[in-house]
Scaffold this active site. Structure first.
Site, mmCIF file in Angstrom:
data_model
loop_
_atom_site.group_PDB
_atom_site.id
_atom_site.type_symbol
_atom_site.label_atom_id
_atom_site.label_comp_id
_atom_site.label_asym_id
_atom_site.label_seq_id
_atom_site.Cartn_x
_atom_site.Cartn_y
_atom_site.Cartn_z
ATOM 1 N N HIS A 251 0.808 -1.220 0.000
ATOM 2 C CA HIS A 251 0.000 0.000 0.000
ATOM 3 C C HIS A 251 0.840 1.268 0.000
ATOM 4 C CE1 HIS A 251 -3.646 2.241 0.200
ATOM 5 N NE2 HIS A 251 -4.383 1.285 0.809
ATOM 6 N N ASP B 284 -2.279 2.651 -4.289
ATOM 7 C CA ASP B 284 -3.545 2.720 -3.585
ATOM 8 C C ASP B 284 -4.481 1.635 -4.105
ATOM 9 O OD1 ASP B 284 -2.773 4.761 -1.987
ATOM 10 O OD2 ASP B 284 -3.504 6.317 -3.379
#
Lengths: 725, 430
Positions: free
Chosen positions: B403, B407
């Site tokens: 992450h 995204d």
């Protein structure tokens, strides 16, 4: 002014003197039988000395030439069931007993020497020369002559060492319900040694049919009797112990014979032991073919005077005087004996290759095979072949919790109940509700004849037990209240009991069990706290068991009692009050010889231990948290060690710790470490480690005592150290 | 003049390597180009070839020893080189204690201990090295003899640096791992029978603690690092692959290389990368690296452990080229013949457990990649299309994503592209 009242000893002390009237009264058969024995023995010994002079006897040849009167005079009245033993100077006694055994009615001096006599003389000569076909396969030689069948139970090279053994033989005669007797011959040099004096007391206390026959030849090697004792009339020792005693001229075979008639009547009537002092003289030095005067401790004149009283000449003179034999008959008898010995010499000797003229050597085929050197140190255990061996896991029966001390008393009672041969002896074993620890509880009430409270004389009662075991009719269990007392009885334990089987040819049995208490931790101090395992492990002949649980005690004691070898059963006071599983009401199971117990499986370190240390090792292993394999040896002696279990464990773990509690010096593990490194060297990943106590014996002070022996803490510290490396 | 042979930098940015094996003996002449020594990094074993003919005169590093790049590992020269000159050269090196040490703290290897010991001894070799007496326990000697292991190559961790059983076992584990590629399937069997002969050692224990191979150490460290530092999120998708299978069948015998379903997936990943470049990245800590080409790693399970060779420029390859390249990498991975550079780079790994019948699984990202695509088995299942039940071949995918550089929406878009490509495989060839 105090009044002094004379005290008379309770036992009579008399001298027996014969006259010509006695000689006239003696039967012709007795006198000719004496002559035959005297001639054969004298000629035999002269031949032995001749061999010694030629270097053909290895070791000492202790001749008894001159002393034959005592031996012949005493043995000639004995039956084959009667037993004799003797000292290093024993050719004459051995042969006299053998000849009487073979021909109880006498050997006719006018006839050729009987074939069985020839065979016995040859076999004796072979033994003295150390040859394969001697009585003991050449192992015993001159000083260890034994022929059980003839009642000659073994001569002994430890001064006085055979006397307690003879007491065992006498005990067996008595308690087997016979009127047989034992005669123990020893010299004036043995009169002042403890084992003899202890046995005087023990035999008298227990009223044993034992004749103490001291040949007083006045010299212990070169030391005159007057130099080493104030009471040179040695038969005077007897009354002090309550023993009927005689003094007699040992140069006179008839006098000795007549004393023995009186003594045997006393003995066979069950009136206790007797002491006979026979004054004799050895014409030669301690050993070898030279007279004592050559070594200047006595004069030629003294020797000449004694030779004038020669026993052979005395008997010959009376035979001629009474017209029983002519001088030529006697000369012929002697000549025949000399020819016989020369012929026997030809059997074992041959001209030495490349030697001087007439130089001889032992025929090579006469020597024993050197490969038998260690054969028969212990038995082959064939006597155990039919026993149903089991271990704790093999039983279907109910398991119950039992105390260790209860297991001891239980198994002893059970064995005495099923086996009338079992005899228990030791200090206080018959009192105190089962001895000092309760191990013999209830036994004296049930088996009063076979539970013997002993005087405090370990040499005598250990030796008596040894003699009893060698006799074979009984299976003694001797208790030592503390293990340290083994030093007191060391001669009997190690020189006699341990060596007897091997020394006498490797075929006899010595089924003795010694219960020996290890008491470290009880505050009894430096002389009562040893672990004897290490010492017994050095002694050939002994087997050693070290039970650490009640179940093991029962199984190991049963096997020990069934075994024909001497077995020391170690008992540790720390274990007496411990408890463990046993089979309900079962005192009849046996643990196999040579099987250790793995008390904990592991793979990191092999810890080898035994007895009470087992529990301390297990505690230390848990404490440290190491994956050690703990082997409780159970059997400790060289012959019974469980090498399979040890090898498998060492091959797995590669690291070894031998843990024991006792002091370094007498510790057990040294020889084991040595053996492991040799057998399993390639499997070791580190030096073999050991835990023992300190150098000093444990002291009385509680703090010092604990510091002196090893326990859980010492094992734990060692395990941690080993784990860190 | 004798010369120093130093540890080469066998891969970019490596600081150390292990001397895996000396391939020529001391004082034995070798030719130029002959392999002198094999050194091993965490993922590859590299043969170091002689630059010129010569002879090894002195070894300064034991087999199994970890040595810093640039540190001396041997002295070489002419066979008749003056020993004094060699001694002088070695003495002049004044080997610092740390020169051959550089492992992770708490992960000290026997080799490092030995290097430290050698430094204490003031000599260039370990105390159990050549020339002097080797201190080794009897069982260590026995095991080494049975395995044909030269104790001079083993570093002792016992008292006085003596060689204990554990040291031989560690050395054997390393040499087994290192030697498997050299020896092939047959010779790999020689140590195990020896182990069986030692019976009680191997058989009687309830377990065996197998020392970590370098590869196992590397896998453990990298994946723990990944799970700790890369915040993973997971996207799952189901793909109908009937048409993909048809394409594979049609490509079957083409171009001399059988095309696998995995090749098609790798190719699809490359196409998805070109359409959604936001996933073709890696986290640098202080920046995000955006790749221009699709370099895709493929996870290969070997008997020694997991390796992830990288296929570079998948976006520029034909499907046939891709299949051949992939097959070759896999083959060399099994033989431990991958070069260090073939293990580096890329932004994503494709890992496939379909051959084991695994329907779906979530994988740990192989750092420094941004994602890993876990591919399950293709199987026929009921499938509803426009209210009508059909039989379809279904495959489940799970994308694990870091992450930090990516995204969820970007990853979801990438995943949608990928599933679209796989269901319409003509796009793979675009």
């Amino acid at each position: 002014m105090p009044i002094h009242r004379a005290i008379e000893p309770g036992a009579a002390w008399t001298e027996l003197v014969v006259t010509d009237a006695d000689w006239d009264a003696a039967s012709a058969e007795l006198l000719t039988a004496m002559l035959s024995q005297l001639v054969l023995i004298r000629t035999f010994e002269e031949f032995v000395l001749d061999l010694a002079a030629k270097g053909l006897i290895h070791g000492p040849a202790h001749s008894s030439i001159g002393q034959e009167g005592g031996a012949v005079g005493s043995c000639i009245s004995l039956t084959s069931r009667d037993t004799v033993n003797g000292s290093h100077r024993g050719h004459h006694q051995f042969l006299a007993k053998v000849l009487t055994h073979l021909h109880p009615d006498g050997i006719d001096p006018a006839k050729p020497v009987p074939e069985d006599v020839r065979e016995a003389l040859l076999r004796t000569l072979r033994e003295i020369c150390g040859l394969a076909r001697g009585f003991s396969r050449g192992r015993g030689g001159s000083m260890h002559l034994r022929w059980d069948e003839a009642g000659a139970i073994g001569t002994n090279a430890i001064v006085g060492g055979g006397v307690p053994l003879a007491a065992g033989s006498a005990w067996a005669h008595k308690h087997a319900g016979t009127d047989a007797v034992a005669v123990s011959y020893f010299g004036d040099g043995a009169m002042n040694i403890g084992s003899v004096l202890e046995t005087f007391n023990l035999a008298a206390a227990w009223s044993l049919p034992l004749c103490f026959f001291v040949e007083n030849n006045q010299y212990a090697v070169s030391t005159h009797i007057a130099e080493v004792t104030a009471e040179t009339r040695l038969s005077g020792r007897g009354p002090g112990f309550g023993i009927r005693s005689w003094k007699v001229d040992g140069m006179d075979p008839l006098a000795v014979h007549l004393v023995l008639q009186e003594a045997l009547e006393h003995l066979r009537a069950g009136r206790g032991p007797v002491l006979v002092e026979a004054e004799v003289y050895r014409y030669f030095h301690q050993n070898g073919p030279f007279p004592g005067s050559a070594f200047r401790y006595r004069t030629k004149e003294e020797e000449r005077q004694w030779r004038q009283r020669d026993p052979l000449d005395t008997v010959a003179r009376h035979l001629v005087r009474r017209g029983i034999l002519a001088q030529e008959d006697i000369a012929g008898c002697i000549q025949q004996a000399k020819e016989l010995m020369a012929e026997l010499g030809e059997v074992i000797l041959e001209p030495k290759p490349d030697g001087k003229p007439n130089e001889k050597r032992i025929k090579p085929q006469e020597w024993p095979d050197a490969g038998i050197v260690d054969e028969g140190v212990r038995g082959d255990l064939s006597e155990l072949a039919e026993l149903p061996f089991t271990d704790l896991g093999d039983h279907a029966g109910e398991l119950v919790e039992s105390s260790f001390i209860g297991a001891i008393a239980g198994v002893l009672a059970r064995r005495m109940e099923t086996d009338p041969r079992v005899v228990v002896m030791g200090e206080d074993v018959h009192r105190l509700n089962g001895g000092t620890n309760g191990a013999t509880r209830g036994l004296s009430e049930r088996f009063p004849e076979r539970v013997l409270g002993t005087p405090i004389s370990e040499n005598a009662f250990a030796g008596l037990g040894g003699g009893l075991a060698m006799d074979g009719r009984f299976r003694p269990i001797v208790e030592f209240m503390y293990a340290d007392f083994m030093w007191v009885a060391a001669d009997q334990l190690f020189n006699q009991i341990g060596k007897a089987r091997h020394m006498f040819g490797g075929t006899g049995t010595v089924p003795l069990v010694l219960r020996s208490k290890v008491a470290m931790g009880t505050g009894y101090g430096s002389q009562h706290s040893m672990d004897p395992a290490g010492i017994f492990a050095t002694a050939p002949g002994w087997r050693i068991v070290a039970p650490s649980t009640p179940y093991d005690y029962i199984g190991l004691m049963n096997t020990a009692l069934a075994c024909d070898d001497p077995v020391v059963v170690l008992e540790h006071v720390d274990l007496y009050q411990s408890r463990g599983p046993t089979i309900a009401d079962d005192y009849d199971h046996y643990l196999p010889v040579g099987k250790a117990a793995v008390r904990r499986r592991g793979s990191a370190i092999t810890v080898i231990t035994y007895l009470a240390m087992t529990q301390y090792v297990l505690a230390a292993v848990e404490d440290v948290g190491i994956d050690a394999e703990v082997i409780d040896l159970r059997w400790l002696d060289r012959a019974s060690l469980d090498w399979d279990t040890i090898a498998a464990s060492v091959q797995k773990c590669n690291t070894v710790l031998i843990a024991e509690q006792g002091t370094q010096g007498t510790s057990y593990g040294g020889w084991l470490a040595d053996e492991i490194q040799r057998r399993l060297f390639d499997w070791l990943d580190a030096p073999i480690e050991r835990v023992t106590g300190g150098e000093a014996s444990p002291s009385i002070s509680k703090v010092l005592e604990r510091a002196a022996f090893a326990g859980t803490e010492e094992v734990a510290a060692k395990l941690r150290q080993m784990a860190e490396v | 003049m004798p010369e120093i042979l130093r540890m080469p930098e066998v891969a970019a940015n490596t600081t150390e390597a292990v001397v895996s094996s000396w391939n020529v003996s001391l004082n034995t002449p070798y030719a130029a180009g002959e392999t002198i020594v094999t050194v091993e990094t965490e993922k590859a074993a590299v043969d170091i070839e002689a630059e010129a003919e010569g002879t090894l005169l002195r070894l300064l590093a034991e087999e199994g020893q970890t040595v810093a790049v640039g540190s001396p590992i041997a002295v070489w020269g002419h066979p008749d080189e003056n020993q004094d000159a060699v001694d002088a050269l070695v003495a002049a090196l004044d080997l610092p204690a740390g020169s051959t040490v550089g492992g992770d703290a708490g992960n000290e290897s026997p080799a490092e201990v030995a290097a430290a010991g050698a430094a204490h001894d003031g000599a260039g070799t370990a105390s159990s090295g050549h020339g002097g007496r080797i201190f080794a326990s009897p069982i260590a000697r026995k095991l080494a003899a049975e395995a044909g292991l030269d104790l001079a190559a083993v570093v002792g961790t016992g008292p006085n640096h003596s060689i204990r059983r554990r040291d031989v076992e560690a050395a054997l584990a390393v040499s087994r791992a290192a030697g498997a590629s050299d020896s092939g399937p047959d010779t790999g069997a020689s140590p195990p029978p020896a182990r069986q002969e030692t019976g009680p050692v191997a058989v009687r224990a309830d377990f065996e603690d197998v020392p970590l191979s370098r590869m196992r150490q590397a896998i453990a460290r990298r994946l723990v690092d990944s799970k700790h530092s890369a915040p993973h999120f997971y996207l799952r998708a189901t793909v109908r692959v009937d048409r993909l299978l048809d394409v594979r069948r049609e490509l079957g015998g083409d171009a001399g290389a059988a095309v696998t379903i995995n090749d098609l997936i790798v190719r699809a990943v490359a196409v998805a990368h070109s359409r959604v470049p936001g996933l073709n990245v890696r986290w640098n800590g202080d920046s995000v690296r955006q790749y221009r080409h699709a370099d895709i790693a493929i996870a290969v399970a070997t008997e020694h452990g997991l390796v992830t060779p990288v296929v570079c420029g998948v976006d520029t390859m034909s499907i046939g080229q891709l299949a051949r390249r992939t097959r070759e990498l896999i083959q060399r991975a099994h033989n431990r013949r991958l070069r260090q550079e073939e293990l580096e780079g890329g932004s994503i790994t494709v890992t496939n457990l379909g051959m084991f019948g695994i329907e779906e699984f979530a994988a740990i990202i192989n750092p420094p990649h941004a994602a890993i695509l876990a591919v399950g088995a293709a199987s026929q299942q009921p499938h509803v299309v426009d209210g009508e039940l059909q039989v379809a071949t279904i495959m489940r995918l799970c994308l694990s994503v870091d992450h930090r550089p990516v995204d969820g929406a970007t990853a979801a878009e990438w995943m949608r592209e990928l599933t679209g490509i796989l269901e319409h495989p003509v796009r793979i060839l675009a």
